[in-house]
Enzyme design. Structure first.
Site, PDB file in Angstrom:
ATOM      1  N   LYS A  94      32.035 -23.146 -16.692  1.00 25.82           N
ATOM      2  CA  LYS A  94      32.844 -22.212 -17.472  1.00 25.82           C
ATOM      3  C   LYS A  94      34.235 -22.131 -16.856  1.00 25.82           C
ATOM      4  CE  LYS A  94      28.656 -19.490 -17.974  1.00 25.82           C
ATOM      5  NZ  LYS A  94      27.897 -18.289 -17.647  1.00 25.82           N
ATOM      6  N   LYS A 112      21.805 -23.760 -15.086  1.00 25.01           N
ATOM      7  CA  LYS A 112      21.399 -23.362 -16.442  1.00 25.01           C
ATOM      8  C   LYS A 112      19.906 -23.062 -16.396  1.00 25.01           C
ATOM      9  CE  LYS A 112      21.921 -24.737 -21.267  1.00 25.01           C
ATOM     10  NZ  LYS A 112      20.595 -24.425 -21.753  1.00 25.01           N
ATOM     11  N   CYS A 142     -20.025 -46.809 -15.852  1.00 22.67           N
ATOM     12  CA  CYS A 142     -18.856 -46.855 -14.973  1.00 22.67           C
ATOM     13  C   CYS A 142     -18.165 -48.212 -15.132  1.00 22.67           C
ATOM     14  CB  CYS A 142     -19.309 -46.632 -13.535  1.00 22.67           C
ATOM     15  SG  CYS A 142     -18.007 -46.921 -12.329  1.00 22.67           S
ATOM     16  N   LYS A 188      23.599 -31.170 -19.332  1.00 26.33           N
ATOM     17  CA  LYS A 188      22.137 -31.152 -19.310  1.00 26.33           C
ATOM     18  C   LYS A 188      21.585 -32.210 -18.368  1.00 26.33           C
ATOM     19  CE  LYS A 188      19.914 -29.080 -21.983  1.00 26.33           C
ATOM     20  NZ  LYS A 188      19.656 -28.778 -23.367  1.00 26.33           N
ATOM     21  N   ALA A 212       0.834  -1.203   0.000  1.00 26.40           N
ATOM     22  CA  ALA A 212       0.000   0.000   0.000  1.00 26.40           C
ATOM     23  C   ALA A 212       0.871   1.256   0.000  1.00 26.40           C
ATOM     24  CB  ALA A 212      -0.908  -0.002   1.221  1.00 26.40           C
ATOM     25  N   LEU A 233      25.893 -22.889 -26.385  1.00 26.34           N
ATOM     26  CA  LEU A 233      26.808 -23.745 -25.622  1.00 26.34           C
ATOM     27  C   LEU A 233      26.810 -25.165 -26.166  1.00 26.34           C
ATOM     28  CD1 LEU A 233      25.830 -22.720 -21.982  1.00 26.34           C
ATOM     29  CD2 LEU A 233      28.005 -22.227 -23.109  1.00 26.34           C
ATOM     30  N   TYR A 281       3.932   1.497  -1.176  1.00 25.18           N
ATOM     31  CA  TYR A 281       4.544   1.602  -2.502  1.00 25.18           C
ATOM     32  C   TYR A 281       3.536   2.223  -3.471  1.00 25.18           C
ATOM     33  CZ  TYR A 281       7.001   0.407  -6.790  1.00 25.18           C
ATOM     34  OH  TYR A 281       7.641   0.494  -7.992  1.00 25.18           O
ATOM     35  N   GLU A 306      27.309 -22.720 -12.804  1.00 20.18           N
ATOM     36  CA  GLU A 306      26.073 -21.957 -12.588  1.00 20.18           C
ATOM     37  C   GLU A 306      24.885 -22.798 -13.018  1.00 20.18           C
ATOM     38  OE1 GLU A 306      26.094 -18.324 -14.995  1.00 20.18           O
ATOM     39  OE2 GLU A 306      28.256 -18.320 -14.733  1.00 20.18           O
TER      40      GLU A 306
HETATM   41  S1  IVH Z   1      26.458 -18.897 -20.702  1.00 17.01           S
HETATM   42  C1  IVH Z   1      28.882 -18.117 -24.515  1.00 17.01           C
HETATM   43  N1  IVH Z   1      25.161 -19.386 -18.478  1.00 17.01           N
HETATM   44  O1  IVH Z   1      21.683 -21.580 -22.249  1.00 17.01           O
HETATM   45  C2  IVH Z   1      28.067 -18.707 -23.437  1.00 17.01           C
HETATM   46  N2  IVH Z   1      24.006 -19.653 -20.522  1.00 17.01           N
HETATM   47  O2  IVH Z   1      22.243 -23.545 -24.281  1.00 17.01           O
HETATM   48  C3  IVH Z   1      26.808 -17.969 -23.190  1.00 17.01           C
HETATM   49  N3  IVH Z   1      21.657 -20.282 -20.259  1.00 17.01           N
HETATM   50  O3  IVH Z   1      21.947 -19.304 -24.897  1.00 17.01           O
HETATM   51  C4  IVH Z   1      25.871 -18.667 -22.331  1.00 17.01           C
HETATM   52  N4  IVH Z   1      21.650 -20.329 -18.070  1.00 17.01           N
HETATM   53  O4  IVH Z   1      20.321 -18.737 -23.008  1.00 17.01           O
HETATM   54  C5  IVH Z   1      25.103 -19.346 -19.811  1.00 17.01           C
HETATM   55  N5  IVH Z   1      24.144 -19.721 -16.438  1.00 17.01           N
HETATM   56  C6  IVH Z   1      24.078 -19.689 -17.764  1.00 17.01           C
HETATM   57  C7  IVH Z   1      22.903 -19.998 -18.460  1.00 17.01           C
HETATM   58  C8  IVH Z   1      22.902 -19.974 -19.850  1.00 17.01           C
HETATM   59  C9  IVH Z   1      20.923 -20.489 -19.163  1.00 17.01           C
HETATM   60  C10 IVH Z   1      21.154 -20.430 -21.642  1.00 17.01           C
HETATM   61  C11 IVH Z   1      21.523 -19.275 -22.547  1.00 17.01           C
HETATM   62  C12 IVH Z   1      22.265 -19.899 -23.681  1.00 17.01           C
HETATM   63  C13 IVH Z   1      21.790 -21.311 -23.627  1.00 17.01           C
HETATM   64  C14 IVH Z   1      22.750 -22.275 -24.274  1.00 17.01           C
END
Ligand code: IVH
Length: 665
Positions: free
Chosen positions: A289, A113, A405, A313, A30, A79, A32, A111
């Site tokens: 990464k 995905k 039934c 995956k 409220a 990726l 806000y 990280e």
């Molecule tokens: S890195 C050059 N980090 O996954 C690398 N991608 O399958 C750039 N995605 O197009 C991507 N979580 O849309 C990265 N923690 C994450 C991610 C991530 C989701 C998606 C992103 C990318 C796709 C590739």
């Protein structure tokens, strides 16, 4: 520009950041809203003052005519995928070799995905400039109008020294709860539902009118940068992420940095797999990464993906298989649910050979016939479902509802306006039997304390309990001979059956489990007709005279007592000694909330019954759904569609703290 206007922008953006980025709200909605209204009023009087980072700029945009093409000056890569531990490790072994190192010398950043869509956002001197989809990696589409509506995307970077240019790349996604809510509302309004949160997010971003995105809960989490002209010399990916968090973006939870040994990859996967369920959003894997930017640059790319990152995956959540047949299962409430029998297929880590089809409308919506190739979708821990027909089968056979039934042979009926088909067998259909008995014996109905669900199911499966009347012919030996029971527990059950025999008419009517006749409506019927024979003989028109009884309920009551089998069961119960006093029909004594209707929703600090009993003792009626007639809604945490509806209808809402102040002092 007035200081008050500038102060409002700063304050509103700070509150917004606390709420949408830190998940740590510091003011009531409220407050806000009030500040936001004040801001709008100032802007209406001084349109020339409106600054690009004003919160009003998130939703104000007009619908666009077409998606402008945007060329990415730094390509948006994809990726490489890995589907096992071995593939993941091999990827890094190969990279290490190229760098003349061992895999376990490489610092790896892991990280989640996020399962949404890739978006890039451009900031000029700290201000949101435009945002685009990935497209083919080189050319995407301008979706600024929708991205601006996402509250976790800052319109202005929170720094005194903004970079001249910054391109923030990340994932836009819809949290699981927002997805469920969106689909629930779509179902209620016969609108289009989405198969999974990713499609819902992508479908929202593809809208021309930003009002649609503004009304849906989308989020953005960055995972890297594209163009950058600023003062920092980053040396590692993890530094970039920390920098972005400092500029006002959300952080991806469960990120880890470790040296790339086989043991670390194994452990990390197990950890993420476990964390997955509890995350607010869907993730479809883990991105690994190499953290050092110098090593990333040394490795470079092949084709469309970097040689320094890989996506491990999770097992696929969608697979294609064949629909072999459709059976009908009679549920505990008599509803016939179509169940798909499938050629077994491995989806999301388990073998699926059945999938629920919900109801006949769903089959029609999918255009499904027996013999078709279908896509099976698993989302998190959700039961597998058929998301679409991939190809029609050679010999297609339509799915037809059974006339009778499959369990008891009684006619199958459909209430007009409802999706469900039901068995009309009532108390005598075995499929509904155990549940009917459980309902009858439950605390809110006959309250037979020692006759619990487990015992009912065992006695039911042995054929000792077939209908609710059989409760009263139970012998001690029926129970004492069962596993885990004895003479004493058998006697306890019989005692509690005896104690429960003295009841109230309304309670007994509710205990019969007549479809759609719950506690409140049963009480209303009892108050109106005062005795059992009057209820059993009531006509449809007479029932409609009862407050709160509509045509569907009235018909269900008439149908129930028109069935001689039901009458015989009730008579046997009465003959066994179940009694109740006639209702005197006197109105309840004067009470402060008399005539009011309340609705309780959301999670409260105590069971809902506590609040219900309290409200009823003050004379209020407690209803399950919000309408214009609702006096007030008591809303706990995470309240959903009922709260939305109350707000839309302008019905008064109290949270638990406010409620306690008024009623529990
Ligand atoms: S890195 C050059 N980090 O996954 C690398 N991608 O399958 C750039 N995605 O197009 C991507 N979580 O849309 C990265 N923690 C994450 C991610 C991530 C989701 C998606 C992103 C990318 C796709 C590739």
């Amino acid at each position: 520009m007035s200081p008050r206007y500038q102060q409002l922008i700063t304050t509103l953006n700070q509150w917004n950041y606390e709420y949408y980025v830190l998940d740590n709200p510091t003011v009531a909605d409220a407050r806000y809203d009030q500040a936001f209204q004040e801001l709008l009023a100032i802007e209406a009087g001084h349109p020339d003052w409106v600054t690009p980072d004003s919160p009003s700029q998130r939703v104000g945009a007009q619908p666009i005519d077409e998606f402008r093409k945007i060329e990415h000056r730094v390509k948006m890569l994809s990726l490489a995928n890995a589907f096992s531990l071995e593939e993941t490790y091999q990827f890094f072994e190969k990279a290490a070799k190229e760098l003349d190192k061992a895999a376990d010398e490489l610092a790896v950043f892991a990280e989640p995905k996020l399962d949404g869509l890739a978006i890039t956002i451009h900031y000029d001197h700290g201000l949101f400039s435009y945002a685009a989809t990935r497209g083919d990696g080189q050319i995407g589409e301008d979706v600024s109008h929708n991205i601006k509506t996402i509250r976790s995307v800052p319109l202005k970077l929170t720094t005194d020294a903004p970079p001249a240019k910054l391109e923030v790349r990340g994932e836009v996604f819809m949290p699981k709860t927002a997805f469920a809510k969106l689909n629930r509302l779509a179902e209620e309004n016969n609108g289009k539902t989405f198969v999974n949160p990713r499609n819902a997010a992508a479908g929202t971003i593809r809208q021309m009118d930003p009002k649609i995105a503004a009304g849906r809960d989308l989020r953005f989490i960055p995972y890297g940068i594209g163009e950058y002209q600023g003062g920092h010399d980053f040396t590692a990916h993890s530094e970039i992420l920390a920098y972005l968090a400092g500029l006002g973006f959300r952080k991806n939870a469960h990120c880890y940095r470790f040296l790339g040994s086989l043991a670390e990859f194994t452990q990390n996967y197990a950890l993420m797999e476990q964390a997955r369920e509890g995350l607010p959003m869907e993730i479809d894997g883990i991105v690994y990464k190499i953290d050092s930017l110098a090593l990333q640059n040394a490795l470079g790319f092949i084709a469309r993906s970097p040689k320094w990152a890989v996506a491990r995956k999770f097992p696929a959540q969608q697979m294609v298989t064949q629909l072999l047949d459709v059976d009908f299962q009679v549920g505990r409430t008599g509803v016939l649910t179509p169940v798909a029998r499938l050629e077994p297929v491995f989806v999301g880590g388990v073998t699926v050979s059945n999938a629920t089809l919900h109801n006949m409308d769903e089959i029609e919506r999918l255009g499904l016939c027996i013999g078709d190739s279908v896509e099976i979708q698993r989302a998190g821990d959700v039961i597998p479902k058929i998301s679409r027909v991939v190809a029609e089968g050679g010999e297609r056979k339509p799915v037809i509802m059974l006339p009778n039934c499959p369990v008891c042979g009684a006619a199958v009926e459909r209430t007009p306006g409802q999706a469900a088909f039901r068995c009309s067998g009532g108390l005598s259909c075995p499929a509904q039997g155990a549940e009917r008995i459980r309902h009858y014996a439950s605390r809110k109905c006959m309250n037979i304390v020692n006759l619990g669900t487990k015992l009912i199911e065992v006695l039911y499966s042995k054929g000792v309990l077939r209908t609710i009347a059989d409760i009263y012919t139970l012998k001690a030996s029926d129970i004492a001979d069962l596993d885990g029971q004895g003479e004493k527990s058998a006697q306890n059950v019989l005692d509690s059956i005896n104690v429960s025999k003295a009841t109230r008419l309304g309670t007994f009517i509710a205990a019969l489990g007549i479809h759609e006749i719950g506690e409140e409506s049963a009480k209303a019927v009892a108050r109106h007709f005062k005795n059992y024979p009057a209820i059993a003989n009531a006509t449809f028109e007479e029932l409609l005279q009862v407050p709160d009884i509509g045509p569907v309920m009235a018909k269900n009551i008439v149908d129930f007592f028109a069935d001689a089998k039901n009458i015989a069961i009730v008579q046997a119960i009465i003959d066994a000694g179940v009694t109740w006093p006639d209702e005197d029909g006197a109105p309840p004594q004067a009470q402060p909330l008399a005539g009011q209707t309340w609705v309780i929703t959301g999670t409260l600090s105590m069971p809902r019954d506590h609040f219900k009993t309290l409200l009823e003792s003050l004379g209020a009626k407690v209803s399950g759904s919000v309408s214009k007639k609702t006096t007030c809604v008591l809303a706990g945490a995470d309240a959903g569609s009922k709260l939305d509806k109350a707000e839309a209808l302008g019905v008064k809402v109290l949270d638990e703290a406010q409620f306690k102040l008024q009623f529990e002092s």
